[in-house]
Design an enzyme around this catalytic site. Structure first.
Site, mmCIF file in Angstrom:
data_model
loop_
_atom_site.group_PDB
_atom_site.id
_atom_site.type_symbol
_atom_site.label_atom_id
_atom_site.label_comp_id
_atom_site.label_asym_id
_atom_site.label_seq_id
_atom_site.Cartn_x
_atom_site.Cartn_y
_atom_site.Cartn_z
ATOM 1 N N GLY A 97 0.812 -1.218 0.000
ATOM 2 C CA GLY A 97 0.000 0.000 0.000
ATOM 3 C C GLY A 97 0.839 1.258 0.000
ATOM 4 O O GLY A 97 0.511 2.248 -0.658
ATOM 5 N N GLU A 121 -6.995 -8.587 -8.075
ATOM 6 C CA GLU A 121 -7.210 -7.336 -8.803
ATOM 7 C C GLU A 121 -6.130 -6.373 -8.332
ATOM 8 O O GLU A 121 -5.970 -6.170 -7.131
ATOM 9 C CB GLU A 121 -8.582 -6.737 -8.505
ATOM 10 C CG GLU A 121 -9.740 -7.679 -8.749
ATOM 11 C CD GLU A 121 -10.373 -8.173 -7.460
ATOM 12 O OE1 GLU A 121 -10.226 -7.524 -6.400
ATOM 13 O OE2 GLU A 121 -11.015 -9.222 -7.510
#
Length: 178
Positions: A97, A121
């Site tokens: 992240g 994804e």
């Protein structure tokens, strides 16, 4: 209830959890650190929920591959995971992240009875290089409350998943195109 790292190891040793390949050094206090697999699908063109997704599959080079913003990538976990006893929850990790990579935000739940290599994804906020088999996220195991119902028993559309799966949402849309 979430399993601790030692509980994940014990459940795996008892045959209640599948993690293949398994490395005990990848256990953390409440999760297992999973890795990105060796391939990506690059989704192209305009995406239409009523039609199959056009995509090209590539092998991620050992030297890495630069993900670009505005492109949908589908990846795969290196590890095959599953359990008849426990549900799973798959997420990216903080390090991913912090690189501006969003991974598997829309479908983090793995049902009981479905041992798979997860289709991921992947989106990015800026160009970022990724490598095959790099640590990409955390997988937690959850104890289910109530009667166990196996994903395999339902014959759902992704039951026989092999490799990176594109969306098959078009199968649910009246007038969708196969």
């Amino acid at each position: 209830m979430i399993l601790t790292g030692p509980a994940i190891a014990a459940a795996r040793a008892a045959g209640e959890i599948t993690i293949d390949p398994y490395d005990p050094d990848r256990l953390s206090p409440n999760a297992y650190d999973w890795r990105l697999g060796d391939n990506l699908r690059i989704c192209g063109g305009d995406l239409d929920a009523a039609a199959p997704t056009d995509s090209t599959e590539i092998a991620i080079p050992r030297t890495g591959f630069v993900l670009q913003p505005g492109v949908l990538y589908l990846g795969i976990t290196h590890e095959k995971t599953g359990s008849e006893t426990y549900a799973q929850f798959l997420n990216g990790n903080r390090a991913i992240g912090a690189r501006g990579i969003w991974v598997h935000v829309s479908a983090p739940l793995g049902h009981q009875g479905h041992a798979i290599h997860w289709t991921l994804e992947i989106r990015t906020s800026q160009p970022v290089r990724v490598y095959p088999r790099m640590t990409f996220g955390k997988l937690v195991f959850l104890q289910a409350l109530g009667a166990t119902v196996s994903y395999q028993q339902h014959g759902l559309k992704y039951t026989a998943s092999q490799g990176i799966e594109t969306s098959r949402l078009y199968e649910e849309i009246p007038g969708g195109r196969p």
